[in-house]
Enzyme design. Structure first.
Site, short mmCIF file in Angstrom:
data_model
loop_
_atom_site.label_atom_id
_atom_site.label_comp_id
_atom_site.label_asym_id
_atom_site.label_seq_id
_atom_site.Cartn_x
_atom_site.Cartn_y
_atom_site.Cartn_z
N ASP A 180 17.33 20.78 -4.83
CA ASP A 180 16.76 19.54 -5.02
C ASP A 180 16.10 19.03 -6.43
O ASP A 180 15.22 18.27 -6.56
CB ASP A 180 15.22 20.29 -4.19
CG ASP A 180 14.60 21.17 -5.90
OD1 ASP A 180 15.22 21.68 -6.74
OD2 ASP A 180 12.94 22.15 -5.55
N GLY A 181 16.94 19.08 -7.25
CA GLY A 181 17.25 18.03 -8.56
C GLY A 181 16.03 18.75 -9.06
O GLY A 181 16.09 18.19 -10.18
N ASP A 214 31.84 27.08 -14.23
CA ASP A 214 31.27 26.13 -14.56
C ASP A 214 29.83 25.96 -15.68
O ASP A 214 29.02 25.30 -16.13
CB ASP A 214 30.30 25.79 -13.25
CG ASP A 214 30.15 26.07 -12.58
OD1 ASP A 214 30.56 27.42 -12.30
OD2 ASP A 214 29.26 26.14 -12.28
N ASN A 215 30.23 27.11 -15.86
CA ASN A 215 29.03 27.54 -16.75
C ASN A 215 29.40 27.94 -18.44
O ASN A 215 28.86 29.10 -19.38
CB ASN A 215 27.98 28.92 -16.64
CG ASN A 215 26.80 28.39 -15.32
OD1 ASN A 215 26.72 27.54 -15.27
ND2 ASN A 215 26.47 29.54 -14.37
P1 AMP Z 1 23.94 27.33 -11.79
O1 AMP Z 1 24.35 28.45 -11.10
O2 AMP Z 1 22.41 27.41 -12.35
O3 AMP Z 1 25.13 26.53 -13.14
O4 AMP Z 1 23.70 26.12 -10.58
C1 AMP Z 1 25.52 25.66 -10.58
C2 AMP Z 1 25.32 24.58 -9.26
O5 AMP Z 1 24.43 24.60 -9.07
C3 AMP Z 1 25.47 23.37 -10.23
O6 AMP Z 1 26.29 22.39 -10.17
C4 AMP Z 1 23.83 22.93 -10.99
O7 AMP Z 1 23.97 21.52 -10.90
C5 AMP Z 1 23.87 22.91 -9.52
N1 AMP Z 1 21.91 23.54 -9.00
C6 AMP Z 1 21.93 24.34 -9.02
N2 AMP Z 1 20.18 24.43 -9.25
C7 AMP Z 1 19.68 23.55 -8.46
C8 AMP Z 1 19.18 22.82 -8.03
N3 AMP Z 1 17.20 23.57 -7.70
N4 AMP Z 1 18.96 20.89 -7.56
C9 AMP Z 1 20.25 20.04 -7.57
N5 AMP Z 1 21.15 21.35 -8.13
C10 AMP Z 1 21.08 22.34 -8.38
MG MG Z 2 24.99 25.64 -14.25
#
Ligand code: AMP
Ligand code: MG
Length: 501
Positions: free
Chosen positions: A129-130, A260-261
């Protein structure tokens, strides 16, 4: 995709903005504006970072700035965008990801990039949901500044703003936006993206950009003469090794070490289900979504290497020779253990090795470190409290407070005796001083974060402020705040933090 939030005039923050990342061209991102956050309010802010960025002292009072960092006002001179990247998640190629909820505002004249995390949908939001929720935003804000206080490389956090806008996660929560700050948010995954999709011109442009801006010495490296990309891989390997060594020494578990992190600058980024260890359990898994324990505490050093290997593979079209890439990665295998040993010796106050017997002393010191870690694990001793008590005990002869932490007192006594014999070779004041600067009194334990979040949900942000104050200077005693340095309550073991945030 263009979401236009507010047509009022652009807000002038008095900063000069650039956006060097934007110059890479539109293959690297989508230009877009943040999505407005309804009726925002302040949750937390870092005075020290604001000062470093050159925002005036009164910035926190500015209603306009509150709107700006919530994504509701455009800031004059910024070129806002979401970048595209890919990555390996939990060991599997995940394909295209990207900034799904983070929007880059631009770069200050000091070269610090500001990003709004939780600022709404982007073309890379996939099923999300961004948005980010208050809970995870407070955790990211506090942990960023806590790591800075611990002198561990990290992205920073300027502030958090909240809103009553409901957000669905496992339960209903509310929205928040964190303003993150770092010289760059480029990840291993950015390189993987252009490499795996065969866009090698873009891959080269990205590598050149990162080298020119952050690793200029790679162009003149003797070891990799004529191959700046191999030199880059080695430099990133070294920075990553040093960062992970610091995590291990302080007892920090990241929780989601997907490629990606992983920051190309060796910064700790993307704070999610992280945890500082309470009881010392080397196999501790802090991420409730990580059933296999891929990202368990003691796996972090190997995972970092695995991730670097992915980066090496991504850079191979530029490095060209496989042996060179493998050679560049090799540095991790020496830098990581050396950095960790140096840090663990500092934790023990072992300032210097005796010149004559340095090899023996070094082996002896290594055994001291290994043996105490074994004992800490066996008795599940609180990691932070142990090191802090040991630091204080090194100033005198009273080891009661330390031995009290162990179930196996004879084993603890035997180790403490060996340790005191070793310390006898070091000027007392020096050892204690080093230990008190190395072993923090305050870390962001899960239960402390939870308590602050609980109050914040009721719009009482005082605990966020208090924790920030303590964590910014975690090596100081802060008399009167003993409770924040105490053992976790029993309920802390039941806190479950997952990837969803
Ligand atoms: P993360 O595990 O938080 O590093 O997220 C992995 C991927 O999912 C990244 O590309 C984030 O931008 C995306 N992402 C995580 N949570 C959301 C969210 N609530 N809305 C949109 N993209 C998300
Ligand atoms: Mg991330």
């Amino acid at each position: 995709m263009n979401i236009v939030p507010d047509m009022r005039s652009n807000l002038d923050l008095g900063l000069t903005w650039r956006n060097s990342f934007a110059q890479l061209g539109e293959d690297f991102y989508t230009l877009l504006a943040p999505q407005p956050l309804p009726a925002p309010y302040w949750v937390g802010h870092s005075v020290s970072l604001a000062r470093e960025l050159g925002l005036g002292e009164a910035w926190r009072e500015s209603a306009e700035l509150l709107e700006a960092v919530s994504g509701n006002r455009q800031i004059a001179g910024t070129q806002t965008l979401a970048s595209v990247y890919s990555g390996h998640q939990f060991g599997m190629w995940a394909g295209q990801l990207g900034d799904g909820r983070a929007i880059l505002l631009g770069e200050t004249s000091d070269g610090m990039e500001l990003q709004l995390k939780g600022a709404g949908l982007t073309p890379y939001s996939r099923m999300g949901d961004g948005r980010a929720v208050l809970r995870s935003s407070i955790r990211e804000f506090l942990c960023s500044e806590a790591m800075q206080g611990l002198a561990i490389p990290t992205s920073r956090a300027l502030c958090v703003t909240g809103s009553d806008a409901p957000i669905r996660r496992e339960t209903m929560e509310t929205a928040a936006v964190v303003t993150r700050v770092a010289p760059s948010f480029v990840r291993f995954g950015h390189f993987e993206h252009f490499s795996h999709s065969g866009q090698h011109a873009q891959l080269k442009a990205l590598a050149d950009y990162v080298i020119d801006r952050f690793y200029p010495a790679c162009r003149t490296s003797d070891k990799f003469s004529g191959n700046p990309y191999a030199a880059l891989l080695e430099a990133v390997s070294e920075r990553t090794a040093i960062m992970v060594a610091q995590w291990q020494a302080v007892g920090f578990c990241h929780g989601v070490m997907n490629t990606d992190n992983m920051s190309i600058l060796g910064l700790t980024i993307d704070y999610g289900p992280f945890q500082f260890l309470d009881a010392y359990n080397p196999g501790h898994i802090c991420n409730h979504s990580d059933a296999q324990g891929r990202y368990a505490f003691n796996k972090q050093p190997n995972i970092a290497y695995w991730n670097l290997f992915c980066l090496g593979q991504a850079l191979l079209p530029l490095i060209e020779a496989q042996e060179l890439a493998i050679g560049a990665l090799e540095s991790y295998k020496t830098v990581f253990p050396a950095a960790l040993e140096r840090l663990m010796r500092a934790k023990l106050g072992l300032v210097n090795l005796d010149d004559e017997n340095s090899r023996d002393a070094s082996a002896h010191d290594r055994a001291l470190i290994e043996d105490i870690l074994k004992l800490l694990a066996q008795d599940r001793v609180d990691y932070t409290i142990f090191w802090r008590r040991l630091s204080h005990s090194s100033a005198g002869t009273d080891t009661e407070a330390v031995r009290d932490l162990f179930l196996d007192r004879p084993a603890a006594d035997a180790w403490l005796l060996r340790y005191s014999e070793r310390l006898a070779h070091i000027p007392r004041g020096l050892a204690t001083d080093l230990m008190l600067r190395t072993n923090p009194k305050f870390v962001l334990r899960n239960h402390l974060g939870e308590q602050a979040i609980k109050r914040a949900k009721l719009k009482d942000f005082s605990q966020v402020d208090t924790l920030l104050m303590l964590l910014e200077s975690p090596f100081e005693e802060h008399p009167g705040f003993e409770a924040y340095a105490d053992f976790p309550p029993d309920w802390a073991a039941g806190i479950e933090i997952s990837c969803s945030s």
